[in-house]
Design a protein around this motif. Sequence first.
Motif, PDB file in Angstrom:
ATOM      1  N   PRO A  85       0.804  -1.230   0.000  1.00  0.00           N
ATOM      2  CA  PRO A  85       0.000   0.000   0.000  1.00  0.00           C
ATOM      3  C   PRO A  85       0.833   1.274   0.000  1.00  0.00           C
ATOM      4  N   ALA A  86       1.896   1.299   0.814  1.00  0.00           N
ATOM      5  CA  ALA A  86       2.709   2.515   0.897  1.00  0.00           C
ATOM      6  C   ALA A  86       3.358   2.836  -0.441  1.00  0.00           C
ATOM      7  N   GLN A  87       3.766   1.793  -1.181  1.00  0.00           N
ATOM      8  CA  GLN A  87       4.432   2.017  -2.463  1.00  0.00           C
ATOM      9  C   GLN A  87       3.436   2.485  -3.516  1.00  0.00           C
ATOM     10  N   TYR A  88       2.241   1.891  -3.539  1.00  0.00           N
ATOM     11  CA  TYR A  88       1.250   2.252  -4.550  1.00  0.00           C
ATOM     12  C   TYR A  88       0.473   3.519  -4.191  1.00  0.00           C
ATOM     13  N   ALA A  89       0.737   4.053  -2.996  1.00  0.00           N
ATOM     14  CA  ALA A  89       0.085   5.304  -2.610  1.00  0.00           C
ATOM     15  C   ALA A  89       0.436   6.421  -3.585  1.00  0.00           C
ATOM     16  N   GLY A  90       1.618   6.333  -4.194  1.00  0.00           N
ATOM     17  CA  GLY A  90       2.023   7.344  -5.160  1.00  0.00           C
ATOM     18  C   GLY A  90       1.202   7.327  -6.426  1.00  0.00           C
ATOM     19  N   PHE A  91       0.548   6.191  -6.727  1.00  0.00           N
ATOM     20  CA  PHE A  91      -0.257   6.075  -7.943  1.00  0.00           C
ATOM     21  C   PHE A  91      -1.738   6.373  -7.699  1.00  0.00           C
ATOM     22  N   THR A  92      -2.158   6.417  -6.434  1.00  0.00           N
ATOM     23  CA  THR A  92      -3.587   6.564  -6.157  1.00  0.00           C
ATOM     24  C   THR A  92      -4.197   7.895  -6.615  1.00  0.00           C
ATOM     25  N   PRO A  93      -3.430   8.995  -6.734  1.00  0.00           N
ATOM     26  CA  PRO A  93      -4.066  10.194  -7.281  1.00  0.00           C
ATOM     27  C   PRO A  93      -4.682   9.959  -8.654  1.00  0.00           C
ATOM     28  N   LEU A  94      -4.086   9.070  -9.431  1.00  0.00           N
ATOM     29  CA  LEU A  94      -4.635   8.744 -10.745  1.00  0.00           C
ATOM     30  C   LEU A  94      -5.631   7.594 -10.647  1.00  0.00           C
ATOM     31  N   SER A  95      -5.206   6.478 -10.068  1.00  0.00           N
ATOM     32  CA  SER A  95      -5.953   5.225 -10.181  1.00  0.00           C
ATOM     33  C   SER A  95      -6.926   4.962  -9.046  1.00  0.00           C
ATOM     34  N   GLY A  96      -6.837   5.714  -7.952  1.00  0.00           N
ATOM     35  CA  GLY A  96      -7.762   5.483  -6.847  1.00  0.00           C
ATOM     36  C   GLY A  96      -7.739   4.037  -6.387  1.00  0.00           C
ATOM     37  N   SER A  97      -8.910   3.381  -6.440  1.00  0.00           N
ATOM     38  CA  SER A  97      -9.012   1.975  -6.043  1.00  0.00           C
ATOM     39  C   SER A  97      -9.197   1.064  -7.254  1.00  0.00           C
ATOM     40  N   THR A 268     -19.736   1.279  -8.920  1.00  0.00           N
ATOM     41  CA  THR A 268     -20.109   2.670  -8.680  1.00  0.00           C
ATOM     42  C   THR A 268     -19.430   3.533  -9.742  1.00  0.00           C
ATOM     43  N   ALA A 269     -19.905   4.756  -9.886  1.00  0.00           N
ATOM     44  CA  ALA A 269     -19.288   5.670 -10.851  1.00  0.00           C
ATOM     45  C   ALA A 269     -17.821   5.902 -10.509  1.00  0.00           C
ATOM     46  N   GLU A 270     -17.513   6.012  -9.217  1.00  0.00           N
ATOM     47  CA  GLU A 270     -16.126   6.248  -8.816  1.00  0.00           C
ATOM     48  C   GLU A 270     -15.233   5.061  -9.174  1.00  0.00           C
ATOM     49  N   GLU A 271     -15.712   3.845  -8.939  1.00  0.00           N
ATOM     50  CA  GLU A 271     -14.932   2.655  -9.300  1.00  0.00           C
ATOM     51  C   GLU A 271     -14.676   2.606 -10.798  1.00  0.00           C
ATOM     52  N   LEU A 272     -15.700   2.948 -11.586  1.00  0.00           N
ATOM     53  CA  LEU A 272     -15.524   2.952 -13.032  1.00  0.00           C
ATOM     54  C   LEU A 272     -14.505   3.987 -13.469  1.00  0.00           C
ATOM     55  N   VAL A 273     -14.582   5.183 -12.907  1.00  0.00           N
ATOM     56  CA  VAL A 273     -13.634   6.229 -13.275  1.00  0.00           C
ATOM     57  C   VAL A 273     -12.213   5.836 -12.874  1.00  0.00           C
ATOM     58  N   ASP A 274     -12.060   5.225 -11.704  1.00  0.00           N
ATOM     59  CA  ASP A 274     -10.736   4.733 -11.295  1.00  0.00           C
ATOM     60  C   ASP A 274     -10.155   3.822 -12.370  1.00  0.00           C
ATOM     61  N   ASN A 275     -10.977   2.916 -12.875  1.00  0.00           N
ATOM     62  CA  ASN A 275     -10.494   1.968 -13.873  1.00  0.00           C
ATOM     63  C   ASN A 275     -10.394   2.589 -15.259  1.00  0.00           C
ATOM     64  N   TYR A 276     -11.321   3.489 -15.604  1.00  0.00           N
ATOM     65  CA  TYR A 276     -11.256   4.145 -16.917  1.00  0.00           C
ATOM     66  C   TYR A 276      -9.948   4.910 -17.101  1.00  0.00           C
ATOM     67  N   VAL A 277      -9.594   5.733 -16.104  1.00  0.00           N
ATOM     68  CA  VAL A 277      -8.373   6.524 -16.259  1.00  0.00           C
ATOM     69  C   VAL A 277      -7.144   5.620 -16.288  1.00  0.00           C
ATOM     70  N   THR A 278      -7.205   4.511 -15.561  1.00  0.00           N
ATOM     71  CA  THR A 278      -6.098   3.559 -15.593  1.00  0.00           C
ATOM     72  C   THR A 278      -6.008   2.892 -16.954  1.00  0.00           C
ATOM     73  N   PHE A 279      -7.158   2.515 -17.537  1.00  0.00           N
ATOM     74  CA  PHE A 279      -7.148   1.935 -18.885  1.00  0.00           C
ATOM     75  C   PHE A 279      -6.535   2.911 -19.888  1.00  0.00           C
ATOM     76  N   LEU A 280      -6.915   4.175 -19.779  1.00  0.00           N
ATOM     77  CA  LEU A 280      -6.434   5.155 -20.746  1.00  0.00           C
ATOM     78  C   LEU A 280      -4.926   5.314 -20.662  1.00  0.00           C
ATOM     79  N   VAL A 281      -4.407   5.357 -19.449  1.00  0.00           N
ATOM     80  CA  VAL A 281      -2.971   5.522 -19.257  1.00  0.00           C
ATOM     81  C   VAL A 281      -2.227   4.217 -19.531  1.00  0.00           C
ATOM     82  N   ALA A 282      -2.671   3.149 -18.866  1.00  0.00           N
ATOM     83  CA  ALA A 282      -1.962   1.870 -18.989  1.00  0.00           C
ATOM     84  C   ALA A 282      -2.197   1.227 -20.351  1.00  0.00           C
ATOM     85  N   GLY A 283      -3.352   1.496 -20.960  1.00  0.00           N
ATOM     86  CA  GLY A 283      -3.640   0.903 -22.260  1.00  0.00           C
ATOM     87  C   GLY A 283      -3.059   1.682 -23.411  1.00  0.00           C
TER      88      GLY A 283
END
Length: 474
Positions: A85-97, A268-283
Amino acid sequence: MLKVILFCVNYLKARQQFPGPPVASIWSGNLLDTMNDDVHERWRDWHRQYGPVYQTWNSILSRVIYIGDPALISRIANSNWPKFPAQYAGFTPLSGSALFAQMDQERWKRQRKALAPAFQPVVVHDQYSSLQSHILVLIEVIDRATKTGSVINLASLHVLLTLDFVGEVAFGTKLNAIQDGEDCRILQIFHDVLPELMKCGLFPLRAKVPVLESTRRMHRSIKELRTMGYTAVSNARSDEKAGSDSGSKRIFEILAQQRGEDGAYLFTAEELVDNYVTFLVAGGDPTAHTMTFAVNETLKKPHVLAKLRAELDEVLPSDCEVPTIEQVSRLKYLHLVIKETLRYNGPGFGTFRYTPKDVEINGITIPANTTLALWNPQVHRDPTLWGADVDEFNPERWSQSSRLTLPPGSYFPFSYGPRKCLGEGLAMLEMSLTLATLFKRYDFSFQEGFSMEFLPSFTLCSKNGLPVKARLRG
């Protein structure tokens, strides 16, 4: 006083557990080394110098153990040791959960199960028409450059293409990136986010305490990106309620409209947005850079280019603009080129895990909550695994006649084990179709004096792009 003494004893003991590069200072450790533009080369050098398991320090309190032993990688990944968790905390501004940064194992399992249907082969193949339309826009741009003899930055065009494609099918937004070119807003967002996000991943406090303007700019751009994501969710669910059905659904629509047995939305909308932005960046980002690296290495190897061209001319008709999925499935050598590119200079680095409890590695007891980096840059270039030509780009190494017998954990460009990337099929489809189209249609030549420089951003990319001239093949 006793606690201080105990801390010092444990710290000195940890310093002796595994070899590693000398620290610049007791306070910053190797942090300056890991922030350098050539850190991917340092990872490889450290692996060869100190062995497949070595350690670095980000500070007196922060140690990272790099795991380059395939047996250990396979054991840790297949057992699904948790991400730290501490290491991935740096990515949470983008990816959330999102799935990528999800720390809760049970929640991760539920998300993974719910996301998987949107990435099945039949759904991926349904995205073909979207990808085809964007590739046709891409070749319009390149065709214009052939008429004027202009130099084009193919690396930038690859990024714009993936943004348009992933933006439409997995983010729900028409970005018009290729048409707008390098001035498009979404590309500026990427430039603001990705290099800074990588630094925040290595040093999470940087994201939490945004002292630097570059970090604050990253947060502003992420907020803009997430706002676009919420709009996509709202639009998809409004279309569903209105009974709109345009045939085959895009990935973001499948996810937004997916319901459980009780009729409620699975996400939820928030869960979807967390994954959408990750798809856009990671994909988008890794796929684009893989294509850039593949073109770069193929142009540097005339025999590879000749063999690839021969296959393309044999399988694809002369008037082919964008191949079909069936045609691409018969391009065996192209698949080897992509596979070797992912080994030789794969854009993804790997995954951080941690020891949830005291654990023994190579006969040494590692205390709980120690960060482990299952990092592939050094494993994919380990001479003991790949042979003396490990630093040569050689697609033939993957052919049936010369395939190496590799232990599990030796090759993981899309991560490994249960957390392997769901988007692998989508990425492979985009890379195969795009590279087949480009090499079939054009002769490329480097701009005079060009030599690629690499930069470890969120993923490995080209620091100086890929400037080429294109000529239509006769």
